[in-house]
Write a protein that holds these residues in place. Structure first.
Motif, PDB file in Angstrom:
ATOM      1  N   ASN A 143       0.859  -1.193   0.000  1.00 49.09           N
ATOM      2  CA  ASN A 143       0.000   0.000   0.000  1.00 49.09           C
ATOM      3  C   ASN A 143       0.896   1.243   0.000  1.00 49.09           C
ATOM      4  O   ASN A 143       1.034   1.932   0.998  1.00 49.09           O
ATOM      5  N   ASP A 144       1.527   1.489  -1.133  1.00 47.95           N
ATOM      6  CA  ASP A 144       2.437   2.626  -1.275  1.00 47.95           C
ATOM      7  C   ASP A 144       2.305   3.207  -2.680  1.00 47.95           C
ATOM      8  O   ASP A 144       3.231   3.166  -3.487  1.00 47.95           O
ATOM      9  N   PRO A 145       1.087   3.762  -2.986  1.00 50.04           N
ATOM     10  CA  PRO A 145       0.829   4.195  -4.362  1.00 50.04           C
ATOM     11  C   PRO A 145       1.772   5.290  -4.862  1.00 50.04           C
ATOM     12  O   PRO A 145       2.000   5.403  -6.061  1.00 50.04           O
ATOM     13  N   TRP A 150       2.174   0.734  -9.384  1.00 49.70           N
ATOM     14  CA  TRP A 150       1.719  -0.436 -10.141  1.00 49.70           C
ATOM     15  C   TRP A 150       1.558  -1.665  -9.248  1.00 49.70           C
ATOM     16  O   TRP A 150       1.308  -2.761  -9.739  1.00 49.70           O
ATOM     17  N   THR A 151       1.696  -1.493  -7.924  1.00 49.16           N
ATOM     18  CA  THR A 151       1.572  -2.610  -6.977  1.00 49.16           C
ATOM     19  C   THR A 151       0.405  -2.360  -6.036  1.00 49.16           C
ATOM     20  O   THR A 151       0.303  -1.283  -5.444  1.00 49.16           O
ATOM     21  N   MET A 152      -0.469  -3.353  -5.876  1.00 53.57           N
ATOM     22  CA  MET A 152      -1.585  -3.234  -4.930  1.00 53.57           C
ATOM     23  C   MET A 152      -1.804  -4.560  -4.211  1.00 53.57           C
ATOM     24  O   MET A 152      -1.769  -5.617  -4.825  1.00 53.57           O
ATOM     25  N   GLY A 153      -2.010  -4.499  -2.896  1.00 52.30           N
ATOM     26  CA  GLY A 153      -2.297  -5.694  -2.107  1.00 52.30           C
ATOM     27  C   GLY A 153      -3.742  -6.147  -2.279  1.00 52.30           C
ATOM     28  O   GLY A 153      -4.473  -5.640  -3.137  1.00 52.30           O
ATOM     29  N   GLN A 354      -9.021   1.416 -12.403  1.00 54.32           N
ATOM     30  CA  GLN A 354     -10.250   0.749 -11.954  1.00 54.32           C
ATOM     31  C   GLN A 354     -10.022   0.005 -10.629  1.00 54.32           C
ATOM     32  O   GLN A 354     -10.890  -0.003  -9.756  1.00 54.32           O
ATOM     33  N   ALA A 355      -8.840  -0.616 -10.492  1.00 51.80           N
ATOM     34  CA  ALA A 355      -8.529  -1.319  -9.236  1.00 51.80           C
ATOM     35  C   ALA A 355      -8.527  -0.342  -8.062  1.00 51.80           C
ATOM     36  O   ALA A 355      -8.847  -0.717  -6.933  1.00 51.80           O
ATOM     37  N   ALA A 356      -8.190   0.925  -8.345  1.00 50.06           N
ATOM     38  CA  ALA A 356      -8.156   1.953  -7.297  1.00 50.06           C
ATOM     39  C   ALA A 356      -9.493   2.695  -7.189  1.00 50.06           C
ATOM     40  O   ALA A 356      -9.575   3.773  -6.606  1.00 50.06           O
ATOM     41  N   PHE A 379      -4.259   1.810  -1.390  1.00 46.75           N
ATOM     42  CA  PHE A 379      -4.077   0.562  -2.129  1.00 46.75           C
ATOM     43  C   PHE A 379      -4.189  -0.656  -1.215  1.00 46.75           C
ATOM     44  O   PHE A 379      -3.566  -1.683  -1.454  1.00 46.75           O
ATOM     45  N   ALA A 380      -4.974  -0.523  -0.132  1.00 50.61           N
ATOM     46  CA  ALA A 380      -5.206  -1.648   0.789  1.00 50.61           C
ATOM     47  C   ALA A 380      -6.684  -2.016   0.726  1.00 50.61           C
ATOM     48  O   ALA A 380      -7.512  -1.452   1.447  1.00 50.61           O
ATOM     49  N   PRO A 381      -7.061  -2.964  -0.163  1.00 51.44           N
ATOM     50  CA  PRO A 381      -8.480  -3.253  -0.385  1.00 51.44           C
ATOM     51  C   PRO A 381      -9.265  -3.715   0.842  1.00 51.44           C
ATOM     52  O   PRO A 381     -10.398  -3.299   1.054  1.00 51.44           O
ATOM     53  N   ILE A 382      -8.693  -4.620   1.665  1.00 49.11           N
ATOM     54  CA  ILE A 382      -9.423  -5.141   2.832  1.00 49.11           C
ATOM     55  C   ILE A 382      -8.690  -4.704   4.093  1.00 49.11           C
ATOM     56  O   ILE A 382      -7.503  -4.972   4.252  1.00 49.11           O
TER      57      ILE A 382
END
Length: 408
Positions: A143-145, A150-153, A354-356, A379-382
């Motif tokens: 979680n470091d946008p 380009w990285t997401m948990g 879209q993921a964000a 970028f931390a979905p849950i």
């Protein structure tokens, strides 16, 4: 005059057709790995090696994408899921991801598993501007946008989960003498940091013994013997499934009776508790964000009914009570949602956009009240969990849903 009019009309018609065609083309944007008929998704999993218990996640995802393809795909496009074994080895992970990007030409790398492996591939994928999407590890650094856009948990962060256990102990057992074991890599250290941060100034006095182990060790029994000798009355097991099962067994063999906490990634009944022996796991604590497929309380749950039907049709040899199978389903369902949101703009930038932009998305497998939310700065979905205790042959949830959101 008449001929001139016809020529002008033909020219106008040609211009209209050209602009319509270019508008139609403009509506469809593709990067490498996407076309009118296909979306290529890359993945790495430890199908062999010390963390091979997690390999079923990749198999579950492959089965879910088969289901989506059988139902017509995503906006008419079939998913081509290419998954390689990295054996939980960072150098192997780098090699396999390069192959996915440079030979297979995938659109993204989805749900690659393991903190060490993902750490090894993160800079490479970000430099190439290729999504490293819904990483299958709870390290906080996904979680470091700002630094790694380009990285997401996907799952709750290890530090957030660890802080919840610390909060629980400070309230319920403030005089605890804690002995802990952690895997000596980024995965273990992240949990350890969250736990110490959660205990705050009391960490120094409450933690009486710390042991670390390498994934190359065949057994961690010797470490457990040392922790018992420390006089600890709380045992915190920051371990991956194989070692978590060993620890539960060894604690029982030693006739040691501490309050045991096992991390969520090793709370699977099928992969950990059953092999360790139900009788040895009574009273163990953990926390969860997903439903437990072995728990009869979900028998009439619509989401779990869909999951059970999916297994019957597309992954019949799966161990239904292995939480890793359920995990793969939930992660794959989240990716499908994102790809549906992308429409005909299947560029890597739009995939990340879209993921964000997920709002209150609830895969079939999450606990009631827990939803997925992201934004360009989150970028931390849950980020929520609920405590649970092992009783009989199942986990029993208790208390409120707790947010483990990282506070800066």
């Amino acid at each position: 005059m008449h001929l001139n009019y016809r020529l002008r009309l033909a020219a106008l018609t040609a211009a209209v057709i050209a602009s319509t065609t270019s508008a139609a083309l403009a509506q469809k944007n593709y990067d490498t790995g996407a076309s009118d008929t296909e979306i290529k998704i890359g993945n790495i999993m430890p199908y062999s090696g010390p963390a091979s218990a997690y390999g079923v996640i990749g198999k579950s995802e492959a089965a879910y994408f088969n289901k989506i393809n059988a139902e017509g795909g995503i906006n008419g496009r079939k998913i081509n899921f290419i998954s390689y074994d990295d054996a939980y080895s960072p150098p192997k992970a780098v090699e396999q991801v390069r192959k996915l990007v440079e030979s297979d030409e995938v659109l993204m790398v989805f749900n690659p598993l393991g903190t060490p492996s993902n750490t090894a591939i993160q800079k490479y994928l970000n430099s190439k501007k290729i999504p490293q999407l819904f990483v299958a590890t709870g390290a906080t650094k996904w979680n470091d946008p700002r630094n790694f856009p380009w990285t997401m948990g996907w799952q709750p962060s290890y530090q957030a989960e660890s802080r919840i256990y610390a909060k629980y102990l400070l309230k319920e057992k403030p005089d605890a003498k804690i002995g802990l074991i952690y895997q000596n890599d980024d995965f273990g250290k992240d949990y350890l940091k969250g736990f110490k941060d959660g205990l705050g100034p009391k960490a120094a006095s409450m933690i009486v013994a710390e042991e670390s182990y390498e994934t190359s060790e065949p057994s961690i029994d010797g470490h457990i013997v040392k922790l018992k000798a420390s006089g600890a009355d709380v045992f915190y097991s920051i371990t991956t499934p194989k070692f978590a099962a060993q620890a539960i067994k060894k604690v029982a063999e030693l006739d040691w009776h501490p309050l045991q906490i096992v991390v969520n990634v090793s709370s699977s009944i099928g992969a950990v508790i059953k092999p360790a022996g139900y009788e040895n796991a009574q009273g163990i604590l953990s926390a969860n964000y997903a439903k437990d497929a072995s728990d009869p309380q979900w028998d009439n749950d619509p989401g779990m009914h869909k999951y059970t039907e999916f297994l019957k049709q597309y992954y019949p040899d799966a161990n239904k009570i292995d939480n890793s199978v359920l995990y793969g389903y939930g992660a794959a369902q989240t990716l499908v949602k994102v790809l549906q949101m992308c429409g005909d703009d299947l560029t890597r930038a739009n995939v990340m956009k879209q993921a964000a932009s997920l709002k209150d998305f609830a895969p079939d497998t999450l606990l009631p009240g827990i939803t997925i939310n992201t934004s360009p700065t989150d970028f931390a979905p849950i980020e929520q969990l609920q405590m649970m205790r092992f009783k009989g042959e199942q986990w029993v949830l208790f208390g409120d849903i707790i947010s483990g959101e990282v506070q800066d």
